[in-house]
Design a protein around this motif. Structure first.
Motif, PDB file in Angstrom:
ATOM      1  N   TYR A 194      26.477  72.587  22.625  1.00  9.02           N
ATOM      2  CA  TYR A 194      27.061  73.294  21.486  1.00  9.02           C
ATOM      3  C   TYR A 194      26.259  73.037  20.209  1.00  9.02           C
ATOM      4  CZ  TYR A 194      30.056  74.069  17.462  1.00  9.02           C
ATOM      5  OH  TYR A 194      30.532  74.452  16.234  1.00  9.02           O
ATOM      6  N   ARG A 195      25.840  71.795  20.010  1.00  6.47           N
ATOM      7  CA  ARG A 195      25.070  71.467  18.806  1.00  6.47           C
ATOM      8  C   ARG A 195      23.747  72.215  18.758  1.00  6.47           C
ATOM      9  NH1 ARG A 195      26.028  64.864  18.735  1.00  6.47           N
ATOM     10  NH2 ARG A 195      28.156  64.925  17.877  1.00  6.47           N
ATOM     11  N   MET A 196      23.113  72.366  19.917  1.00  4.34           N
ATOM     12  CA  MET A 196      21.845  73.104  19.954  1.00  4.34           C
ATOM     13  C   MET A 196      22.066  74.577  19.643  1.00  4.34           C
ATOM     14  SD  MET A 196      19.782  71.373  23.149  1.00  4.34           S
ATOM     15  CE  MET A 196      18.272  72.233  22.755  1.00  4.34           C
ATOM     16  N   VAL A 197      23.130  75.159  20.190  1.00  2.00           N
ATOM     17  CA  VAL A 197      23.444  76.559  19.905  1.00  2.00           C
ATOM     18  C   VAL A 197      23.743  76.735  18.419  1.00  2.00           C
ATOM     19  CG1 VAL A 197      25.092  78.421  20.323  1.00  2.00           C
ATOM     20  CG2 VAL A 197      24.250  77.061  22.238  1.00  2.00           C
ATOM     21  N   ARG A 198      24.487  75.775  17.868  1.00  2.00           N
ATOM     22  CA  ARG A 198      24.831  75.845  16.434  1.00  2.00           C
ATOM     23  C   ARG A 198      23.567  75.803  15.577  1.00  2.00           C
ATOM     24  NH1 ARG A 198      25.233  76.499  12.035  1.00  2.00           N
ATOM     25  NH2 ARG A 198      26.735  75.813  10.448  1.00  2.00           N
ATOM     26  N   ARG A 199      22.621  74.938  15.928  1.00  2.00           N
ATOM     27  CA  ARG A 199      21.363  74.839  15.173  1.00  2.00           C
ATOM     28  C   ARG A 199      20.552  76.137  15.295  1.00  2.00           C
ATOM     29  NH1 ARG A 199      19.803  70.515  17.267  1.00  2.00           N
ATOM     30  NH2 ARG A 199      18.065  71.134  18.595  1.00  2.00           N
ATOM     31  N   SER A 200      20.596  76.751  16.476  1.00  2.00           N
ATOM     32  CA  SER A 200      19.881  78.001  16.688  1.00  2.00           C
ATOM     33  C   SER A 200      20.464  79.115  15.828  1.00  2.00           C
ATOM     34  CB  SER A 200      19.958  78.392  18.165  1.00  2.00           C
ATOM     35  OG  SER A 200      19.501  79.706  18.375  1.00  2.00           O
ATOM     36  N   VAL A 201      21.784  79.221  15.829  1.00  2.00           N
ATOM     37  CA  VAL A 201      22.450  80.257  15.026  1.00  2.00           C
ATOM     38  C   VAL A 201      22.143  80.059  13.545  1.00  2.00           C
ATOM     39  CG1 VAL A 201      24.690  81.159  14.301  1.00  2.00           C
ATOM     40  CG2 VAL A 201      24.266  80.647  16.713  1.00  2.00           C
ATOM     41  N   SER A 202      22.129  78.800  13.127  1.00  2.00           N
ATOM     42  CA  SER A 202      21.820  78.483  11.733  1.00  2.00           C
ATOM     43  C   SER A 202      20.445  79.020  11.338  1.00  2.00           C
ATOM     44  CB  SER A 202      21.860  76.964  11.522  1.00  2.00           C
ATOM     45  OG  SER A 202      21.393  76.610  10.243  1.00  2.00           O
ATOM     46  N   GLY A 203      19.448  78.821  12.203  1.00  2.00           N
ATOM     47  CA  GLY A 203      18.102  79.300  11.905  1.00  2.00           C
ATOM     48  C   GLY A 203      17.992  80.809  11.964  1.00  2.00           C
ATOM     49  N   LEU A 204      18.638  81.427  12.955  1.00  2.00           N
ATOM     50  CA  LEU A 204      18.564  82.878  13.099  1.00  2.00           C
ATOM     51  C   LEU A 204      19.296  83.608  11.975  1.00  2.00           C
ATOM     52  CD1 LEU A 204      19.115  83.199  16.956  1.00  2.00           C
ATOM     53  CD2 LEU A 204      17.001  83.664  15.713  1.00  2.00           C
ATOM     54  N   MET A 205      20.359  82.974  11.448  1.00  2.00           N
ATOM     55  CA  MET A 205      21.139  83.582  10.372  1.00  2.00           C
ATOM     56  C   MET A 205      20.641  83.184   8.990  1.00  2.00           C
ATOM     57  SD  MET A 205      23.339  85.517  11.855  1.00  2.00           S
ATOM     58  CE  MET A 205      24.499  85.854  10.559  1.00  2.00           C
ATOM     59  N   ASP A 206      19.497  82.503   8.936  1.00  2.00           N
ATOM     60  CA  ASP A 206      18.890  82.095   7.658  1.00  2.00           C
ATOM     61  C   ASP A 206      19.846  81.261   6.807  1.00  2.00           C
ATOM     62  OD1 ASP A 206      16.520  83.427   8.243  1.00  2.00           O
ATOM     63  OD2 ASP A 206      17.244  85.309   7.394  1.00  2.00           O
ATOM     64  N   GLU A 207      20.521  80.321   7.464  1.00  2.00           N
ATOM     65  CA  GLU A 207      21.387  79.418   6.714  1.00  2.00           C
ATOM     66  C   GLU A 207      20.535  78.604   5.736  1.00  2.00           C
ATOM     67  OE1 GLU A 207      23.816  75.504   8.010  1.00  2.00           O
ATOM     68  OE2 GLU A 207      24.551  77.355   8.920  1.00  2.00           O
ATOM     69  N   ALA A 208      21.081  78.383   4.547  1.00  2.00           N
ATOM     70  CA  ALA A 208      20.315  77.713   3.493  1.00  2.00           C
ATOM     71  C   ALA A 208      19.867  76.327   3.926  1.00  2.00           C
ATOM     72  CB  ALA A 208      21.153  77.608   2.219  1.00  2.00           C
ATOM     73  N   ASP A 209      18.589  76.043   3.719  1.00  2.00           N
ATOM     74  CA  ASP A 209      18.029  74.722   3.961  1.00  2.00           C
ATOM     75  C   ASP A 209      18.124  73.959   2.637  1.00  2.00           C
ATOM     76  OD1 ASP A 209      16.558  72.469   4.477  1.00  2.00           O
ATOM     77  OD2 ASP A 209      14.845  73.506   5.355  1.00  2.00           O
ATOM     78  N   THR A 210      19.237  73.260   2.454  1.00  2.00           N
ATOM     79  CA  THR A 210      19.525  72.641   1.157  1.00  2.00           C
ATOM     80  C   THR A 210      18.446  71.656   0.725  1.00  2.00           C
ATOM     81  OG1 THR A 210      21.898  72.859   1.604  1.00  2.00           O
ATOM     82  CG2 THR A 210      21.243  71.356  -0.158  1.00  2.00           C
ATOM     83  N   ALA A 211      17.948  70.861   1.659  1.00  2.00           N
ATOM     84  CA  ALA A 211      16.945  69.851   1.311  1.00  2.00           C
ATOM     85  C   ALA A 211      15.662  70.512   0.798  1.00  2.00           C
ATOM     86  CB  ALA A 211      16.645  68.977   2.519  1.00  2.00           C
ATOM     87  N   THR A 212      15.225  71.584   1.458  1.00  2.00           N
ATOM     88  CA  THR A 212      14.004  72.270   1.032  1.00  2.00           C
ATOM     89  C   THR A 212      14.193  72.951  -0.316  1.00  2.00           C
ATOM     90  OG1 THR A 212      13.377  72.641   3.347  1.00  2.00           O
ATOM     91  CG2 THR A 212      12.282  73.987   1.685  1.00  2.00           C
ATOM     92  N   VAL A 213      15.342  73.614  -0.491  1.00  2.00           N
ATOM     93  CA  VAL A 213      15.620  74.270  -1.774  1.00  2.00           C
ATOM     94  C   VAL A 213      15.645  73.240  -2.895  1.00  2.00           C
ATOM     95  CG1 VAL A 213      17.296  75.619  -3.085  1.00  2.00           C
ATOM     96  CG2 VAL A 213      16.904  76.141  -0.674  1.00  2.00           C
TER      97      VAL A 213
END
Length: 331
Positions: A194-213
């Motif tokens: 589930y955690r891997m799927v969640r991380r994948s969805v996050s990347g595909l949906m362009d979830e904000a990368d707070t640390a990089t921003v």
């Protein structure tokens, strides 16, 4: 093999190791007839399929941009992680069901000593390979390699749990430890899938990368220049190993096109040198208005209408908003 790109070599290493270890694990199951060992072997089938897909996705991600993919092919790496996570989820559900059946109908364990020896050896190999993949993935900003390496960590943990279960069976003679271990592994595998799927969805949906921003905002704030009156609507999107950044920067409205271009180029260079990946940055230049005078310290401004009052610090909270910062209203 050694003429291949570095990321491709690591992905190929993962595939070869997975194929070899799955054979060893099924041989260990044939020797022991242990439910925990079978669980571990079935989970390893996912390693082979996932490693093959990871190898293909890394090949696709390395392709240059084209007319159909103007931002490149890096998103495939997130899809690879999701595919692997989905397979792990399905395997975990089956393993959990199989473990319940074994718990209700236990059977004797054969030759557990050989089973433990073989499984422990595969665990060490998976830990070493997983470490190499995760380190390479983080160094080269490859979600696929990181995900594949973490999957091998998961496989190693599963194997070690199977070893402990066999050890308990040897010392206690109670075969239920074998089924209980398989049950625990089923839950553990489902959670990690589930955690891997969640991380994948996050990347595909362009979830904000707070640390990089936050990193980008901090650099702009630290090196801000008088002509950069305001920064807003800052966005960061990752495409596999590459990164796309865009923002709006308010500059003096009386600047010539050449002056504005020079300032934009300075901003792009400042951000680009902070990251060791390919950065594509677009800066939209906005003309200032008189409401910005109170927080603009542009020296010798020929059109100033308000005295400088204070500088508005750029922070994560105010830079990502699609609105200009201001202290006073236009009179």
């Amino acid at each position: 093999m050694f003429s291949l790109p570095l990321k491709t070599r690591f992905a190929l290493l993962s595939l070869v190791v997975s194929v070899l270890l799955i054979g060893i694990k099924f041989y260990a199951w044939l020797l022991t007839r242990s439910q925990a060992v079978l669980t571990d072997a079935l989970e390893s089938i996912i390693n082979v399929v996932a490693s093959a897909f990871a190898l293909y996705s890394i090949y696709l991600a390395s392709l240059p941009r084209d007319e159909n993919h103007p931002y490149g092919h890096g998103k495939i790496e997130y899809l690879s992680v999701g595919f692997e996570g989905g397979l792990i989820l399905m395997a975990g559900v089956y393993i959990f069901y199989s473990a319940l059946q074994s718990l209700l109908h236990p059977h004797a364990i054969e030759r557990p000593d050989w089973g433990m020896a073989l499984l422990f050896a595969t665990a060490l190999v998976n830990l070493g390979t997983g470490f190499l993949l995760v380190r390479a993935g983080r160094e080269h900003h490859s979600p696929t390699l990181v995900g594949d390496g973490q999957h091998l960590y998961l496989d190693a943990v599963s194997t070690l749990v199977s070893c402990v279960a066999l050890l308990l069976v040897v010392f206690t003679g109670n075969v239920l430890y074998d089924s209980l271990a398989a049950l625990v592994l089923g839950v553990f595998i489902v959670v990690n899938g589930y955690r891997m799927v969640r991380r994948s969805v996050s990347g595909l949906m362009d979830e904000a990368d707070t640390a990089t921003v936050q990193h980008v905002v901090a650099e702009l704030q630290e090196h801000r220049e008088p002509a950069w009156i305001d920064v807003h609507n800052l966005r960061v999107v990752r495409y596999g190993a590459n990164m796309h950044i865009d923002c709006h920067v308010t500059m003096p409205y009386y600047f010539s096109l050449e002056q504005t271009h020079d300032q934009v180029h300075r901003i792009e260079e400042l951000v680009d040198q902070e990251f060791d990946v390919q950065v594509e940055m677009f800066v939209h230049a906005d003309p200032c208005n008189f409401s910005a005078c109170s927080h603009c310290h542009m020296p010798d401004c020929p059109v100033r209408q308000h005295a400088f009052s204070q500088e508005i610090p750029w922070t994560l909270a105010n830079v990502v908003k699609n609105e200009r910062h201001q202290l006073v209203e236009v009179e």
